[in-house]
Design a protein around this motif. Sequence first.
Motif, PDB file in Angstrom:
ATOM      1  N   ASP A   1      36.277  -0.043  -1.197  1.00  0.00           N
ATOM      2  CA  ASP A   1      35.689  -0.582  -2.433  1.00  0.00           C
ATOM      3  C   ASP A   1      35.835   0.425  -3.569  1.00  0.00           C
ATOM      4  N   ALA A   2      35.546   1.704  -3.252  1.00  0.00           N
ATOM      5  CA  ALA A   2      35.638   2.755  -4.266  1.00  0.00           C
ATOM      6  C   ALA A   2      37.078   2.979  -4.729  1.00  0.00           C
ATOM      7  N   LEU A   3      38.046   2.746  -3.824  1.00  0.00           N
ATOM      8  CA  LEU A   3      39.447   2.964  -4.171  1.00  0.00           C
ATOM      9  C   LEU A   3      40.036   1.835  -5.009  1.00  0.00           C
ATOM     10  N   PHE A   4      39.570   0.603  -4.785  1.00  0.00           N
ATOM     11  CA  PHE A   4      40.246  -0.548  -5.380  1.00  0.00           C
ATOM     12  C   PHE A   4      39.487  -1.237  -6.517  1.00  0.00           C
ATOM     13  N   PHE A   5      38.179  -1.199  -6.499  1.00  0.00           N
ATOM     14  CA  PHE A   5      37.440  -1.998  -7.470  1.00  0.00           C
ATOM     15  C   PHE A   5      36.904  -1.166  -8.625  1.00  0.00           C
ATOM     16  N   ASP A   6      37.763  -0.244  -9.081  1.00  0.00           N
ATOM     17  CA  ASP A   6      37.466   0.515 -10.284  1.00  0.00           C
ATOM     18  C   ASP A   6      38.162  -0.087 -11.506  1.00  0.00           C
ATOM     19  N   THR A   7      39.289  -0.779 -11.254  1.00  0.00           N
ATOM     20  CA  THR A   7      40.050  -1.370 -12.364  1.00  0.00           C
ATOM     21  C   THR A   7      39.958  -2.891 -12.382  1.00  0.00           C
ATOM     22  N   ILE A   8      39.277  -3.464 -11.411  1.00  0.00           N
ATOM     23  CA  ILE A   8      39.057  -4.908 -11.380  1.00  0.00           C
ATOM     24  C   ILE A   8      37.729  -5.174 -10.686  1.00  0.00           C
ATOM     25  N   ASP A   9      37.002  -6.128 -11.165  1.00  0.00           N
ATOM     26  CA  ASP A   9      35.752  -6.512 -10.531  1.00  0.00           C
ATOM     27  C   ASP A   9      36.061  -7.307  -9.255  1.00  0.00           C
ATOM     28  N   ARG A  10      35.334  -7.025  -8.190  1.00  0.00           N
ATOM     29  CA  ARG A  10      35.603  -7.699  -6.926  1.00  0.00           C
ATOM     30  C   ARG A  10      35.443  -9.215  -7.038  1.00  0.00           C
ATOM     31  N   ALA A  11      34.451  -9.650  -7.773  1.00  0.00           N
ATOM     32  CA  ALA A  11      34.243 -11.091  -7.935  1.00  0.00           C
ATOM     33  C   ALA A  11      35.444 -11.745  -8.608  1.00  0.00           C
ATOM     34  N   ASP A  12      36.051 -11.056  -9.584  1.00  0.00           N
ATOM     35  CA  ASP A  12      37.241 -11.588 -10.241  1.00  0.00           C
ATOM     36  C   ASP A  12      38.418 -11.641  -9.268  1.00  0.00           C
ATOM     37  N   ALA A  13      38.557 -10.615  -8.449  1.00  0.00           N
ATOM     38  CA  ALA A  13      39.636 -10.599  -7.461  1.00  0.00           C
ATOM     39  C   ALA A  13      39.493 -11.759  -6.479  1.00  0.00           C
ATOM     40  N   GLU A  14      38.277 -12.007  -6.017  1.00  0.00           N
ATOM     41  CA  GLU A  14      38.044 -13.098  -5.074  1.00  0.00           C
ATOM     42  C   GLU A  14      38.277 -14.460  -5.727  1.00  0.00           C
ATOM     43  N   ARG A  15      37.893 -14.585  -6.985  1.00  0.00           N
ATOM     44  CA  ARG A  15      38.107 -15.844  -7.708  1.00  0.00           C
ATOM     45  C   ARG A  15      39.598 -16.136  -7.848  1.00  0.00           C
ATOM     46  N   LEU A  16      40.391 -15.132  -8.212  1.00  0.00           N
ATOM     47  CA  LEU A  16      41.827 -15.328  -8.392  1.00  0.00           C
ATOM     48  C   LEU A  16      42.524 -15.567  -7.051  1.00  0.00           C
ATOM     49  N   LEU A  17      42.024 -14.928  -5.989  1.00  0.00           N
ATOM     50  CA  LEU A  17      42.557 -15.194  -4.649  1.00  0.00           C
ATOM     51  C   LEU A  17      42.363 -16.659  -4.284  1.00  0.00           C
ATOM     52  N   ARG A  18      41.172 -17.184  -4.531  1.00  0.00           N
ATOM     53  CA  ARG A  18      40.907 -18.590  -4.221  1.00  0.00           C
ATOM     54  C   ARG A  18      41.789 -19.520  -5.068  1.00  0.00           C
ATOM     55  N   ARG A  19      42.007 -19.143  -6.316  1.00  0.00           N
ATOM     56  CA  ARG A  19      42.853 -19.956  -7.190  1.00  0.00           C
ATOM     57  C   ARG A  19      44.274 -20.025  -6.628  1.00  0.00           C
ATOM     58  N   GLY A  20      44.798 -18.895  -6.213  1.00  0.00           N
ATOM     59  CA  GLY A  20      46.181 -18.859  -5.731  1.00  0.00           C
ATOM     60  C   GLY A  20      46.376 -19.541  -4.391  1.00  0.00           C
ATOM     61  N   THR A  21      45.320 -19.635  -3.588  1.00  0.00           N
ATOM     62  CA  THR A  21      45.463 -20.180  -2.233  1.00  0.00           C
ATOM     63  C   THR A  21      44.807 -21.545  -2.061  1.00  0.00           C
ATOM     64  N   GLU A  22      44.267 -22.120  -3.133  1.00  0.00           N
ATOM     65  CA  GLU A  22      43.602 -23.416  -3.036  1.00  0.00           C
ATOM     66  C   GLU A  22      44.567 -24.477  -2.496  1.00  0.00           C
ATOM     67  N   GLY A  23      44.126 -25.219  -1.488  1.00  0.00           N
ATOM     68  CA  GLY A  23      44.965 -26.246  -0.891  1.00  0.00           C
ATOM     69  C   GLY A  23      45.942 -25.726   0.136  1.00  0.00           C
ATOM     70  N   CYS A  24      45.864 -24.439   0.457  1.00  0.00           N
ATOM     71  CA  CYS A  24      46.753 -23.829   1.451  1.00  0.00           C
ATOM     72  C   CYS A  24      46.015 -23.639   2.780  1.00  0.00           C
ATOM     73  N   GLU A  25      46.776 -23.512   3.858  1.00  0.00           N
ATOM     74  CA  GLU A  25      46.179 -23.264   5.173  1.00  0.00           C
ATOM     75  C   GLU A  25      45.760 -21.807   5.358  1.00  0.00           C
TER      76      GLU A  25
END
Length: 476
Positions: free
Chosen positions: A8-32
């Motif tokens: 968490d300390a290494l990766f979520f300094d330049t992006i908020d974790r909630a934003d990362a999770e939101r964009l992940l869901r956007r990119g994978t919506e409707g996928c297996e």
Amino acid sequence: MTALATTDALFFDTIDRADAERLLRRGTEGCEDGELFLEYRESEAIALDDGRIRSASYDTTRGFGLRAVAGDAAGYAHSAEISEPALARAAEAVAAVKHGHSGTLDVGPRATNARLYADANPLAGLDFAAKTALLAEIDAFARARDPRVVQVMASVTGEWQAVQILRPDGQRVADIRPLVRFNVSVVVEQDGRRETGSYGTGGRFAYDRVLGEASWKAAVEEALRQAMVNLESVPAPAGEMEVVLGNGWPGILLHEAIGHGLEGDFNRKGTSAFAGLLGQRIAAPGVTVVDDGTIPDRRGSLTVDDEGTPSARNVLIEDGILKGFLQDRQNARLMGVAPTGNGRRESHAHIPMPRMTNTVMLGGDVAPTEIIASVKRGLYAVNFGGGQVDITNGKFVFSASEAYLIEDGKIGAPVKGATLIGNGPDALTKVTMVGNDMALDPGIGTCGKQGQGVPVGVGQPTLKMAGLTVGGTAVR
């Protein structure tokens, strides 16, 4: 600090974790399936050649890979910039893989609390000056051991990889992976003839395991022993003969000749020589092969694979019968089986695929001395160098870096230039004796597949194989 907290300390300094999770869901919506793979890696390599530091490097990388899996297709985007704009662009790119496809998200990997190696960064344990001084000491020690030593090459490499894997369902998995390796080669000269011997060792631990005085001195002694053996070698004979493979590192032949053919993607697509043979006999009785990513501290081991699935001990061949294949999540779903923890990638810039971890043939009940004594005329291959394999038919060619003649049940002269020629499926049926001395390799394996390299391990007992073709240079 837990692995999740560290990453968490290494990766979520330049992006908020909630934003990362939101964009992940956007990119994978409707996928297996799909995941966001975050990686931070520190690595170094220092090499000494003939008394001088030939090269030294240090590198730090950080980035992400975003994957969306729809049916048998996958969209993948990666970046060295972990930011909301970069991830948004990646999400848009991978979403294109759907093309109207609508699927239901697969259940994520089960959680695990297992830890197979320590979290400590090996690069922080010994400074650069100390490492270069030690390499110089190794050079001096090797030269002092024998006046015939004319050249010494020694190197150390290390890395510390931290990964976090996020799934669209909110599951998060993290892993901290140390890795070190030490290699030494010596060149000896006698009466105008030069020969080389080498030895390497490594694993997922700190440098002190390979650079402690007892360890590096033993490595030098082994490299020197091999070089001296090669000084006495005679041209290898050619023809079909019985072959005895030594234990440990000769398992690389097993890895290459049959291991890739047991990876799920090749079998799903029908391109493997083993496709369609599940449940059938493909090897001699007594041959049992496992891929085990759970061995502590081993080079090929993983607490979790690069999709977040815990590694496992997977039985591939049991008493000669084909029992299963190595699977990542996508191929497992398409083949209707469970993932085996073998989804691996070289880095965040690479898509995961089924790969081996530590591939091992289990031991039998025959003493190695009995195996040697049973051979009228043959070859004893103790160490291997390079090799080539075609996974579609299993054909292989391997060069032996240390081998001996066997005559009337006794080990004879060392030979040079021996190659083993055959095909994996056929070779497995020619195993006639399995030793009781199973050993793992010293921790030096790197496996290549479709341009990606990952650390692996191999192992086997002493084996006797009937009727292999040996390529050599001796005039008969």
